[in-house]
Motif scaffolding. Sequence first.
Motif, mmCIF file in Angstrom:
data_model
loop_
_atom_site.group_PDB
_atom_site.id
_atom_site.type_symbol
_atom_site.label_atom_id
_atom_site.label_comp_id
_atom_site.label_asym_id
_atom_site.label_seq_id
_atom_site.Cartn_x
_atom_site.Cartn_y
_atom_site.Cartn_z
ATOM 1 N N TRP A 66 9.385 2.875 -0.384
ATOM 2 C CA TRP A 66 10.692 3.463 -0.664
ATOM 3 C C TRP A 66 10.516 4.924 -1.066
ATOM 4 O O TRP A 66 9.512 5.289 -1.667
ATOM 5 C CB TRP A 66 11.373 2.683 -1.802
ATOM 6 C CG TRP A 66 11.489 1.236 -1.451
ATOM 7 C CD1 TRP A 66 10.547 0.261 -1.618
ATOM 8 C CD2 TRP A 66 12.588 0.609 -0.797
ATOM 9 N NE1 TRP A 66 11.007 -0.932 -1.124
ATOM 10 C CE2 TRP A 66 12.261 -0.745 -0.612
ATOM 11 C CE3 TRP A 66 13.827 1.073 -0.362
ATOM 12 C CZ2 TRP A 66 13.124 -1.652 -0.006
ATOM 13 C CZ3 TRP A 66 14.689 0.162 0.238
ATOM 14 C CH2 TRP A 66 14.342 -1.176 0.406
ATOM 15 N N ASN A 67 11.512 5.742 -0.764
ATOM 16 C CA ASN A 67 11.452 7.146 -1.156
ATOM 17 C C ASN A 67 11.351 7.308 -2.661
ATOM 18 O O ASN A 67 10.680 8.218 -3.145
ATOM 19 C CB ASN A 67 12.680 7.905 -0.652
ATOM 20 C CG ASN A 67 12.639 8.142 0.837
ATOM 21 O OD1 ASN A 67 11.584 8.128 1.469
ATOM 22 N ND2 ASN A 67 13.807 8.350 1.411
ATOM 23 N N SER A 68 12.023 6.420 -3.393
ATOM 24 C CA SER A 68 12.028 6.531 -4.853
ATOM 25 C C SER A 68 12.221 5.152 -5.473
ATOM 26 O O SER A 68 12.650 4.204 -4.811
ATOM 27 C CB SER A 68 13.170 7.445 -5.318
ATOM 28 O OG SER A 68 14.425 6.813 -5.077
ATOM 29 N N ARG A 69 11.929 5.086 -6.752
ATOM 30 C CA ARG A 69 12.166 3.841 -7.484
ATOM 31 C C ARG A 69 13.665 3.526 -7.498
ATOM 32 O O ARG A 69 14.067 2.372 -7.412
ATOM 33 C CB ARG A 69 11.628 3.960 -8.904
ATOM 34 C CG ARG A 69 11.763 2.692 -9.676
ATOM 35 C CD ARG A 69 11.153 2.789 -11.049
ATOM 36 N NE ARG A 69 11.301 1.513 -11.714
ATOM 37 C CZ ARG A 69 10.484 1.047 -12.603
ATOM 38 N NH1 ARG A 69 9.448 1.754 -12.971
ATOM 39 N NH2 ARG A 69 10.687 -0.122 -13.165
ATOM 40 N N MET A 123 6.444 8.250 -3.782
ATOM 41 C CA MET A 123 6.807 7.092 -2.998
ATOM 42 C C MET A 123 6.559 5.854 -3.855
ATOM 43 O O MET A 123 5.603 5.790 -4.611
ATOM 44 C CB MET A 123 5.980 7.033 -1.710
ATOM 45 C CG MET A 123 6.312 5.858 -0.842
ATOM 46 S SD MET A 123 5.671 5.822 0.860
ATOM 47 C CE MET A 123 4.088 6.565 0.761
ATOM 48 N N TYR A 124 7.430 4.892 -3.707
ATOM 49 C CA TYR A 124 7.376 3.652 -4.474
ATOM 50 C C TYR A 124 7.060 2.509 -3.507
ATOM 51 O O TYR A 124 7.697 2.386 -2.456
ATOM 52 C CB TYR A 124 8.731 3.433 -5.138
ATOM 53 C CG TYR A 124 8.744 2.399 -6.210
ATOM 54 C CD1 TYR A 124 8.182 2.647 -7.453
ATOM 55 C CD2 TYR A 124 9.338 1.162 -6.001
ATOM 56 C CE1 TYR A 124 8.206 1.684 -8.455
ATOM 57 C CE2 TYR A 124 9.378 0.204 -6.999
ATOM 58 C CZ TYR A 124 8.798 0.478 -8.221
ATOM 59 O OH TYR A 124 8.833 -0.479 -9.208
ATOM 60 N N VAL A 125 6.077 1.684 -3.848
ATOM 61 C CA VAL A 125 5.634 0.602 -2.963
ATOM 62 C C VAL A 125 5.780 -0.734 -3.678
ATOM 63 O O VAL A 125 5.422 -0.866 -4.847
ATOM 64 C CB VAL A 125 4.164 0.816 -2.531
ATOM 65 C CG1 VAL A 125 3.671 -0.356 -1.693
ATOM 66 C CG2 VAL A 125 4.020 2.126 -1.765
ATOM 67 N N ARG A 126 6.294 -1.698 -2.965
ATOM 68 C CA ARG A 126 6.451 -3.046 -3.504
ATOM 69 C C ARG A 126 5.639 -3.996 -2.631
ATOM 70 O O ARG A 126 5.726 -3.955 -1.408
ATOM 71 C CB ARG A 126 7.929 -3.422 -3.466
ATOM 72 C CG ARG A 126 8.231 -4.813 -3.921
ATOM 73 C CD ARG A 126 8.200 -4.939 -5.431
ATOM 74 N NE ARG A 126 8.879 -6.135 -5.839
ATOM 75 C CZ ARG A 126 9.726 -6.213 -6.827
ATOM 76 N NH1 ARG A 126 9.989 -5.175 -7.544
ATOM 77 N NH2 ARG A 126 10.320 -7.340 -7.115
ATOM 78 N N ARG A 174 11.199 3.295 3.639
ATOM 79 C CA ARG A 174 10.279 4.004 4.538
ATOM 80 C C ARG A 174 9.700 3.074 5.591
ATOM 81 O O ARG A 174 9.581 3.439 6.743
ATOM 82 C CB ARG A 174 9.132 4.639 3.741
ATOM 83 C CG ARG A 174 9.576 5.582 2.651
ATOM 84 C CD ARG A 174 10.269 6.792 3.190
ATOM 85 N NE ARG A 174 9.349 7.540 4.028
ATOM 86 C CZ ARG A 174 9.688 8.545 4.824
ATOM 87 N NH1 ARG A 174 10.934 8.931 4.884
ATOM 88 N NH2 ARG A 174 8.806 9.166 5.541
ATOM 89 N N PHE A 175 9.293 1.884 5.177
ATOM 90 C CA PHE A 175 8.770 0.912 6.132
ATOM 91 C C PHE A 175 8.739 -0.473 5.511
ATOM 92 O O PHE A 175 8.850 -0.632 4.299
ATOM 93 C CB PHE A 175 7.380 1.304 6.668
ATOM 94 C CG PHE A 175 6.304 1.454 5.622
ATOM 95 C CD1 PHE A 175 5.695 0.353 5.026
ATOM 96 C CD2 PHE A 175 5.870 2.714 5.246
ATOM 97 C CE1 PHE A 175 4.693 0.504 4.090
ATOM 98 C CE2 PHE A 175 4.863 2.886 4.302
ATOM 99 C CZ PHE A 175 4.274 1.771 3.722
ATOM 100 N N VAL A 176 8.588 -1.465 6.397
ATOM 101 C CA VAL A 176 8.490 -2.876 6.019
ATOM 102 C C VAL A 176 7.354 -3.456 6.858
ATOM 103 O O VAL A 176 7.380 -3.362 8.083
ATOM 104 C CB VAL A 176 9.792 -3.650 6.353
ATOM 105 C CG1 VAL A 176 9.703 -5.088 5.882
ATOM 106 C CG2 VAL A 176 11.008 -2.957 5.797
#
Length: 104
Positions: A57-60, A1-4, A37-39
């Motif tokens: 996000w599911n992926s980069r 999982m990718y997180v920003r 995935r979420f905000v």
Amino acid sequence: MYVRMVFVTLKEGKMDEFRDVYIKEVIPAVKTHKGNRFVHLLECRENENEGISLTAWNSRGDFENYLKSGDFERLQYESMYARDPVVKSYEVTASSEPLILRIF
């Protein structure tokens, strides 16, 4: 999982307005993108003018497609910022929920 994570410092007294815009504009726009995935909007308890916009996000690749769409730039609210946001990206590499790592 990718997180920003986007760390924002708002002008004095702008958090209520920022939250309203986040709920009405940011969340619906980001949720339309494949792989989101979420905000979340996190508001600092020690400083009412600081917050974090958190998306996963599911992926980069899914995240990069979101960036290419132009929505990230469109959903900036410079008139409310006391200074430029700080943007950081993370890969989830450990979790209390091991299933998350297998899914993504």
